[in-house]
Write an enzyme that holds these catalytic residues in place. Structure first.
Site: not given
Length: 489
Positions: A64, A67, A69, A71-72, A180
């Site tokens: 995403h 945005k 949660p 970030v990579v 997840d």
């Protein structure tokens, strides 16, 4: 392998045939530990800022974007090694000791089936993980958003086997929980072999969430208790089997209804018509059904997954990049004149090419000066650049360095000036300073091929041949991408 999916039947027992997979480094379907990955270490925040150009938006690779949660970013260390950097939200791990202990534990794992964790950073409120960078996108990209060709059945089977092997390896090392598990957690390396992200072995400690996906895909016991178990990971593996079978992200409850009604034509990806036999399709459906059992104790363990998937493998002698229809990492891309000159360390040719390029690559990245910003100091800096350009053309490299330095010290930004001063340093037998300027040019303009080429030349002159070749290939890829040519992976 000629049967189509419409005639698949749903069977009750799982076959436990044994077979030897002929893919590299695989023996009886088990993942082997590797030793050529660097040991886990702690990085400084400055090192990771430098590697990611200050966590630039252009370096974000997470699903995403900015945005997300957590970030990579992709990044490149000083030795040219590419990395993936996961940056957690502020205070996601308030206990720094817990974060370090967890990261060090995951960092002990070393498997060819995983994007291994190389290190972490824990400074102030910052919590960052550093892993091997996988350049060939995610399973989600190749399965749901493919551009040139859909993933072949043979490759889909290889993906689930390698994934099962990764989970079995983690289990053998006492890491039975994975948070997840989904198609975005499966990455493809330079050879296009699938690997499991190690980021999923660590969850956000503050919110405690193990699943961020739609609740329709969440294990039933997690919905009841909010706790993840080893069996929950198997349930998520079952949803991945459905993804690979259908080419879509189908809710497990809907898929199980289709299986019970023997409506498998609807369940199966139409792109797979004629690619597999009824028996192979039935076996995969049976395995998915077992993984998705409501009662956790009725699901198979990771070892059973490997045992069931190994005999289904086909074309094991064919390399993954061939099955994926992607270029091999060792492919040689024709070099441009500048790339060729840098590879030969032909400084005279490099000078001629840089002079012809002028400042056209500075558009959009240099200082935009408003009317009110035109001060005497600004004008003086611009005059220094003009004098530097004259000296550059006249091959007066000492004068050019001095003038360009005045321009840069005046607070002006120009990747071309950094590149020109870098070449002047090379001409003056100062390769370390040249490398610093080439790196700075890339910080200013992250996707500029000239900066990578100059890094390659500087590294080569410094005797760092391996790193030089990496930078050269990176420059070639960036230039090809700029020109709209398919890049070399």
């Amino acid at each position: 392998m000629g049967g189509q999916c419409s005639s698949l039947s749903c069977c009750r027992n799982t076959s436990h045939k044994t077979a030897v997979l002929e893919a590299p480094d695989v023996d009886n379907g088990e993942s082997s530990e590797i030793t050529d990955v660097p040991n886990f270490r702690e990085y400084t925040l400055e090192q990771l800022k430098a590697a990611t150009s200050g966590f630039a938006v252009e370096y974000i690779v997470s699903e995403h974007g900015e945005k997300a949660p957590n970030v990579v970013y992709k990044g490149k260390l000083e030795n040219q090694k590419k990395i993936a950097v996961k940056r957690f939200t502020r205070m996601a791990w308030p206990d720094s000791r817990q974060f370090l202990e967890e990261a060090r534990s995951v960092g002990q794992l070393r498997s060819e089936r995983m994007a291994n964790l190389l290190g972490c950073c824990c400074e102030g409120d910052e919590r960052l993980l550093v892993a091997e960078f996988m350049p060939n996108e995610t399973l989600a990209k190749h399965l749901f958003h493919w551009e040139t060709q859909p993933m072949k059945w043979t490759m889909r089977l290889r993906v689930v086997l390698y994934l099962a092997q990764a989970l079995e390896y983690c289990t053998s090392k006492g890491r039975t929980l994975y948070h997840d598990l989904n198609a975005y957690r499966v990455l493809f390396d330079e050879e296009c072999n699938p690997r499991l992200s190690t980021f999923g072995l660590m969850k956000n400690s503050r919110d405690g969430k193990s699943y961020s996906t739609n609740l329709a895909f969440t294990p039933p016991e997690y919905l009841r208790t909010g706790r993840i178990t080893p069996e929950s990971v198997i349930y998520s593996f079952g949803t991945l089997l459905l993804d690979l079978l259908s080419g879509k992200h189908i809710p497990p409850s809907h898929a199980l209804d289709l299986i019970r009604d023997r409506n498998l034509q609807t369940l199966t990806d139409s792109c797979l018509d004629g690619q597999f036999s009824d028996s192979d399709g039935t076996e995969l459906v049976r395995l998915a059904s077992r993984c998705l059992q409501y009662e956790a104790r009725e699901r198979p363990n990771t070892k059973s997954l490997v045992t069931a998937l190994t005999p289904l493998q086909k074309e094991t002698e064919v390399l993954s990049h061939v099955l994926m229809g992607l270029p091999h990492s060792g492919s040689v891309s024709p070099l441009s004149p500048l790339g060729e000159a840098c590879s030969r360390r032909d400084l005279t040719a490099m000078l001629e090419i840089l002079e012809k390029l002028g400042y056209k690559d500075d558009e959009g990245v240099t200082n935009e000066l408003s009317f009110h910003m035109w001060t005497d100091q600004m004008q003086e800096s611009l005059n220094s650049k003009k004098k530097g350009d004259v000296a550059f053309r006249q091959k007066d490299f000492r004068e050019a360095i001095e003038c360009y330095t005045q321009f840069i010290d005046g607070g002006m930004i120009s990747p071309t000036v950094c590149a020109r001063r870098s070449l002047c340093y090379l001409m003056s037998d100062m390769p370390k300073e040249a490398l610093d300027d080439a790196i700075q040019a890339q910080v200013i303009s992250p996707v500029w091929h000239v900066a990578s080429y100059l890094q390659s030349a500087s590294l080569g002159i410094l005797g760092m041949e391996k790193e030089s070749q990496i930078a050269l290939k990176e420059g070639s890829n960036l230039e090809a991408k700029m020109n709209g040519v398919p890049r070399v992976k």
